[in-house]
Design an enzyme around this catalytic site. Structure first.
Site, PDB file in Angstrom:
ATOM      1  N   GLY A   1     124.489   0.465  53.536  1.00  0.00           N
ATOM      2  CA  GLY A   1     123.994   0.167  54.548  1.00  0.00           C
ATOM      3  C   GLY A   1     123.356  -0.954  55.183  1.00  0.00           C
ATOM      4  N   CYS A   2     123.669  -1.001  56.285  1.00  0.00           N
ATOM      5  CA  CYS A   2     122.889  -2.701  56.776  1.00  0.00           C
ATOM      6  C   CYS A   2     121.404  -2.524  56.932  1.00  0.00           C
ATOM      7  CB  CYS A   2     122.810  -3.302  58.165  1.00  0.00           C
ATOM      8  SG  CYS A   2     122.955  -1.890  59.261  1.00  0.00           S
ATOM      9  N   TYR A   3     120.573  -2.140  57.012  1.00  0.00           N
ATOM     10  CA  TYR A   3     119.171  -1.682  57.025  1.00  0.00           C
ATOM     11  C   TYR A   3     118.982  -1.337  55.202  1.00  0.00           C
ATOM     12  CZ  TYR A   3     118.814  -0.658  61.889  1.00  0.00           C
ATOM     13  OH  TYR A   3     118.427  -0.509  63.632  1.00  0.00           O
TER      14      TYR A   3
END
Length: 308
Positions: A112-114
């Site tokens: 995921g990005c975060y």
């Protein structure tokens, strides 16, 4: 030559991956006509004909796609949340999971990005013993609205009303990235995660604040920076930035790139630090990461086609 099929090629991440693969002669890309994109038989045929499949789908659709693969040779990169802590899946963060592990994997789950920013900052420090695995960590982060997919993009770009400049969310404290953040850093306690979205298309800042004197080893900011630098010294993508003396850090810093910059900001007198990661939520936080894993799985240089 490697045959690939992007299932979900018209979604936000799928389009970004397609842009990074455009004109690359190392790959032959299978495509479906518009009227066949949701046809189960056509999808099954494409999924089983490809050497490597990239799934840019909602979680349930990604699980369904994997179930449609009935041969032992098709390899998968899943950009959804469905398999990020699933047994048998290699986490597609080569700098943390290991390049060889990703290169040899049959099943790779895209981070995921975060999570990418948090794990990049925390995993090496836990491994080095500077942050205990049972330490109660917090994480503050802000992303461009493209991270919310087509619905959020439409909300911010519809021209109806005035979209918010900034808003926090995830107030039920059950954000879908938290399990992988905990799992991939080896944490005994889930981090308290406070995400937000800003009124710009892409970009991201992820922060982890630390009271250094409260940590059992009372590490210095220099020790934290040195541990991160050692962890990523061979990476052409992840950089630990030193000598940064500005008082602000813009969310747009790495927008439209596939790089990841890490920082350690400190108040030596008060023994406080703010760990920060800057990236593009669609770059190293999504499409760039998928293409990096694809390159490794295809036996190519990991940076081929990336925006560096």
């Amino acid at each position: 030559m490697t045959t690939i099929f992007i299932d979900g090629a018209v979604g936000t991440t799928g389009l970004q991956i397609g842009e990074r693969l455009a004109g690359r002669s190392e790959f032959v890309q299978l495509t479906l006509p518009e009227e066949k994109r949701k046809d189960a038989i056509a999808r099954r045929d494409a999924l089983n004909a490809a050497d490597i499949v990239i799934l840019c789908l909602p979680d349930d659709a990604a699980r369904e796609a994997v179930a449609l693969i009935d041969n032992p040779h098709t390899r998968v990169i899943d950009a959804s949340t469905a398999h990020r802590i699933a047994p048998g899946w290699i986490y597609g963060f080569p700098e943390v999971s290991g390049r060889a592990a990703v290169a040899e994997a049959m099943r790779v789950s895209n981070p995921g990005c975060y999570s990418t920013g948090f794990i990049a900052l925390v995993a090496p420090l836990v491994k080095a013993g500077l942050i205990p695995a049972d330490w109660p960590l917090t994480c503050n982060a802000v992303s461009g609205y493209s991270g919310g997919g087509k619905s959020m993009i439409a909300e911010f770009e519809s021209g109806e009303g005035v979209p918010p400049a900034w808003r926090t969310y995830g107030l039920r404290l059950n954000h879908k990235h938290v399990p992988e953040m905990r799992e991939r850093c080896g944490l005994a306690i889930a981090p308290l995660f406070a995400p937000a979205v800003a009124n710009l298309f892409s970009g991201m800042i992820v922060e982890v604040p630390l009271h250094l004197a409260a940590l059992p080893s009372a590490p210095t900011a220099a020790a934290l920076s040195d541990a991160l630098a050692a962890a990523y010294e061979e990476s052409p993508i992840v950089r630990v930035v030193s000598g940064y003396d500005e008082g602000t850090l813009a969310i747009e810093r790495l927008a439209d790139t596939d790089r990841l910059d890490l920082f350690v900001f400190a108040d030596v007198a008060n023994q406080q630090a703010r760990l920060a990661a800057a990236l593009d939520n669609l770059g190293k936080g999504a499409a760039g990461a998928a293409v990096q894993s694809l390159n490794l799985m295809a036996g190519l240089p990991e940076t081929a086609g990336l925006r560096l």
